[in-house]
Design an enzyme around this catalytic site. Structure first.
Site, PDB file in Angstrom:
ATOM      1  N   GLU A 118     -19.467  66.189  69.971  1.00  0.00           N
ATOM      2  CA  GLU A 118     -20.249  65.800  71.174  1.00  0.00           C
ATOM      3  C   GLU A 118     -20.159  64.669  71.678  1.00  0.00           C
ATOM      4  O   GLU A 118     -20.787  64.159  72.866  1.00  0.00           O
ATOM      5  CB  GLU A 118     -21.796  66.111  70.873  1.00  0.00           C
ATOM      6  CG  GLU A 118     -22.358  65.051  69.932  1.00  0.00           C
ATOM      7  CD  GLU A 118     -22.072  65.232  68.330  1.00  0.00           C
ATOM      8  OE1 GLU A 118     -22.631  64.454  67.495  1.00  0.00           O
ATOM      9  OE2 GLU A 118     -21.107  66.160  68.086  1.00  0.00           O
ATOM     10  N   ALA A 176     -32.302  71.050  73.848  1.00  0.00           N
ATOM     11  CA  ALA A 176     -31.526  69.673  73.337  1.00  0.00           C
ATOM     12  C   ALA A 176     -31.998  69.288  72.022  1.00  0.00           C
ATOM     13  O   ALA A 176     -32.061  68.318  71.610  1.00  0.00           O
ATOM     14  CB  ALA A 176     -32.313  68.628  74.362  1.00  0.00           C
ATOM     15  N   ASP A 178     -30.802  70.131  69.278  1.00  0.00           N
ATOM     16  CA  ASP A 178     -29.895  69.292  68.284  1.00  0.00           C
ATOM     17  C   ASP A 178     -29.718  67.901  68.333  1.00  0.00           C
ATOM     18  O   ASP A 178     -29.331  67.279  67.279  1.00  0.00           O
ATOM     19  CB  ASP A 178     -28.349  70.010  68.665  1.00  0.00           C
ATOM     20  CG  ASP A 178     -28.088  71.590  68.174  1.00  0.00           C
ATOM     21  OD1 ASP A 178     -28.276  71.722  66.992  1.00  0.00           O
ATOM     22  OD2 ASP A 178     -27.997  72.459  68.985  1.00  0.00           O
ATOM     23  N   HIS A 235      -0.476  63.487  64.458  1.00  0.00           N
ATOM     24  CA  HIS A 235      -0.297  61.981  64.323  1.00  0.00           C
ATOM     25  C   HIS A 235      -1.249  61.074  63.357  1.00  0.00           C
ATOM     26  O   HIS A 235      -0.888  60.109  63.142  1.00  0.00           O
ATOM     27  CB  HIS A 235      -0.584  61.349  65.804  1.00  0.00           C
ATOM     28  CG  HIS A 235       0.073  62.059  66.876  1.00  0.00           C
ATOM     29  ND1 HIS A 235       1.651  62.001  67.164  1.00  0.00           N
ATOM     30  CD2 HIS A 235      -0.347  62.886  68.043  1.00  0.00           C
ATOM     31  CE1 HIS A 235       2.019  62.603  68.048  1.00  0.00           C
ATOM     32  NE2 HIS A 235       0.951  63.289  68.639  1.00  0.00           N
TER      33      HIS A 235
END
Length: 278
Positions: A118, A176, A178, A235
């Site tokens: 997020e 909202a 979370d 990578h």
């Protein structure tokens, strides 16, 4: 790289962190992918599909966590998973650590390198790994509200005083939650027990709304996370973060230190500079 994909164990969480297509992409790049048995069933993905894509299916969560140097999840680890984490392991998932001190402390105690979906942020300010799930939650919000109108730490934008002045039977859907919720009395609920009453209004505060449409959400999530997962696997996390400042914005914990300032501020902790890990 060895990549582990455990089954989600949070209440009524049916998503899985990768699709067979994602597994195929990673294995073609030379990586090993370990998926816990039945991890995809909630999203209508079978073990056979993962095997056909090149994954190794393991019998237990303990085996998957032990096998993976990079762990892919959908939701943050919860208490039964804390002991499975190990120092130096890279965890890539939705974390929302500002709303969970126990999870933050567990990641620090286990010296996990945690990268949050997020807070991966593009130069434009867009949040590419949060956007698809927010879209799903936004589309579900009116459906949830309509359903609960029947014979049934985000900023706090809605006060109890305002709720008290609403029409009796009103339904408020906190998408909202979370991040702590935006209603004064918000607290996380589950798909099993999704609502509670404040004054004469119904509050719907399910913490993982997209889990209600697991198949759609799983494929949407893999579509946006896979390029970042591939970079981490190809990578290593240090080089991947050096090469992509958007991905670097997702680094939340490293070597027992908080590296994301809003998380540190939420819990009154020190925030380490990114330079030492660069």
């Amino acid at each position: 790289m060895r990549i582990g994909v455990p089954k989600e164990i949070k209440n009524h969480e049916y998503r899985v962190a990768i699709t067979p297509t994602g597994v195929d992409e990673l294995t073609r790049r030379g990586h090993e992918v370990y998926v816990e048995t039945a991890a995809g069933l909630g999203s209508s993905i079978t073990d056979a599909e993962y095997l056909a894509a090149g994954a190794k299916v393991l019998d237990s969560a303990d085996e998957v966590w032990a096998a993976g140097d990079l762990l892919l999840k959908v939701k943050e680890p919860i208490e039964p998973e804390y002991g499975r984490m190990r120092a130096g392991q890279v965890l890539f998932t939705y974390l929302h650590l500002a709303a969970s001190r126990p999870c933050t402390e567990a990641l620090l105690d286990r010296s996990v390198t945690a990268i949050a979906y997020e807070t991966v942020q593009l130069p434009s300010g867009a949040l590419p790994l949060l956007a698809p799930m927010s879209e799903v939650a936004g589309r579900l919000a009116p459906q949830a509200g309509a359903h609960h109108l029947k014979g049934s730490k985000a900023p706090r934008l809605i006060s109890n005083d305002l709720v008290a002045r609403m029409k009796p039977g009103s339904v408020l859907v906190d998408i909202a939650i979370d991040q702590g919720g935006c209603f004064e009395d918000s607290r996380p609920t589950t798909h099993a027990e999704p609502t509670f009453t404040v004054h004469n209004s119904v509050l719907y505060c399910v913490a993982n709304m997209p889990g209600a449409v697991a198949n759609t959400s799983t494929y949407a999530l893999t579509n946006v996370t896979l390029p970042y997962v591939a970079a981490l696997a190809d990578h290593g996390w240090r080089e991947a973060l050096r090469g992509d400042r958007a991905l670097a914005g997702g680094l939340s914990t490293y070597a027992g230190q908080v590296t994301h300032r809003p998380v540190a501020e939420a819990h009154g902790m020190a925030c380490a500079d990114l330079e030492p890990v660069g």
